[in-house]
Design a protein around this motif. Structure first.
Motif, PDB file in Angstrom:
ATOM      1  N   ARG A  23       0.841  -1.205   0.000  1.00 57.85           N
ATOM      2  CA  ARG A  23       0.000   0.000   0.000  1.00 57.85           C
ATOM      3  C   ARG A  23       0.871   1.248   0.000  1.00 57.85           C
ATOM      4  O   ARG A  23       0.637   2.177  -0.774  1.00 57.85           O
ATOM      5  N   ASN A  24       1.863   1.295   0.880  1.00 53.43           N
ATOM      6  CA  ASN A  24       2.749   2.456   0.933  1.00 53.43           C
ATOM      7  C   ASN A  24       3.481   2.639  -0.391  1.00 53.43           C
ATOM      8  O   ASN A  24       3.620   3.759  -0.877  1.00 53.43           O
ATOM      9  N   ALA A  25       3.951   1.534  -0.960  1.00 54.30           N
ATOM     10  CA  ALA A  25       4.662   1.621  -2.242  1.00 54.30           C
ATOM     11  C   ALA A  25       3.756   2.208  -3.329  1.00 54.30           C
ATOM     12  O   ALA A  25       4.196   3.035  -4.126  1.00 54.30           O
ATOM     13  N   SER A  26       2.477   1.803  -3.339  1.00 51.65           N
ATOM     14  CA  SER A  26       1.555   2.324  -4.359  1.00 51.65           C
ATOM     15  C   SER A  26       1.288   3.812  -4.183  1.00 51.65           C
ATOM     16  O   SER A  26       0.919   4.493  -5.143  1.00 51.65           O
ATOM     17  N   GLY A  81      -0.563  11.066  -0.372  1.00 52.57           N
ATOM     18  CA  GLY A  81      -0.312   9.726   0.172  1.00 52.57           C
ATOM     19  C   GLY A  81      -0.246   9.737   1.688  1.00 52.57           C
ATOM     20  O   GLY A  81      -0.820   8.865   2.361  1.00 52.57           O
ATOM     21  N   ILE A  82       0.425  10.736   2.236  1.00 51.97           N
ATOM     22  CA  ILE A  82       0.517  10.871   3.695  1.00 51.97           C
ATOM     23  C   ILE A  82      -0.877  11.108   4.271  1.00 51.97           C
ATOM     24  O   ILE A  82      -1.261  10.505   5.289  1.00 51.97           O
ATOM     25  N   TRP A  87      12.685   1.894   1.565  1.00 52.67           N
ATOM     26  CA  TRP A  87      11.783   1.129   2.430  1.00 52.67           C
ATOM     27  C   TRP A  87      10.374   1.692   2.331  1.00 52.67           C
ATOM     28  O   TRP A  87      10.115   2.787   2.805  1.00 52.67           O
ATOM     29  N   SER A  88       9.452   0.930   1.734  1.00 57.53           N
ATOM     30  CA  SER A  88       8.062   1.374   1.777  1.00 57.53           C
ATOM     31  C   SER A  88       7.538   1.251   3.202  1.00 57.53           C
ATOM     32  O   SER A  88       6.678   2.006   3.620  1.00 57.53           O
TER      33      SER A  88
END
Length: 138
Positions: free
Chosen positions: A32-35, A59-60, A92-93
Motif C-alpha cells: 500500500r505504501n509503495a503504491s 499519500g501521507i 523502504w516502503s
C-alpha cells in the motif's frame, strides 16, 4: 519537497496476539505504501507504536486518515508533520523494528522524550527509526 508525519500511539492489541497483528499490518502496508510512493518505518514496543511516514502530501493524508480510524491505535499523538526536504527511508516502503525487551526499553525513553515535545527528542526518534532501516538513510 515531501511531507512527513511522525506519530506515537498506544497499542490496543492483546499481548498474546500482538506479533501476528503487527505482522499483518506490515504485510498490508508494504505494498500500500509503495503504491502511494510513501516510505517510512514502524516501531512497536509491545505497548506503543511509533511510525515515520514520508512522501507526497496526498499519500501521507490517506495513510493518516486510515491510521486515525484504526481501532488498533488510541491516543495518536502527532510529533512532527509537514513539508520536509528529503527522505530518510529511500528504499523502504515500510521498515519494521520490534518488539524486543532491549529495544523496547531504549525506544520507550525516546518516545517519552518525543512526546514531551523537545525538537531534540523528535529528531532523536526519527534518527532511531532511520537507524533501524539498514539501507535508505540519507
Amino acid at each position: 519537497m515531501f511531507e512527513r508525519w511522525l506519530y506515537i500511539s498506544t497499542s490496543q492489541l492483546i499481548d498474546a496476539d500482538a506479533p501476528d497483528h503487527v505482522r499483518e499490518i506490515v504485510d498490508i502496508s508494504i505494498p500500500r505504501n509503495a503504491s502511494l510512493s510513501v516510505t517510512g518505518a514502524l516501531l512497536f514496543t509491545g505497548r506503543r507504536f511509533a511510525q515515520y511516514l514520508e512522501g507526497p502530501a496526498e499519500g501521507i493524508a490517506e495513510l493518516k486518515r486510515s491510521i486515525l480510524q484504526d481501532p488498533r491505535h488510541r491516543d495518536v499523538h502527532t510529533i512532527a508533520e509537514g513539508p520536509y526536504d528529503h527522505r530518510r527511508f529511500l528504499t523502504w516502503s515500510l521498515d519494521y523494528a520490534g518488539p524486543s525487551q532491549f529495544v523496547a526499553s531504549k525506544v520507550e525513553d525516546a518516545l517519552t522524550a518525543a512526546l514531551n515535545g523537545s525538537e531534540e527528542g523528535i529528531e532523536a526518534l526519527a534518527e532511531m527509526l532511520a537507524g533501524f532501516a539498514i539501507e535508505g538513510h540519507s
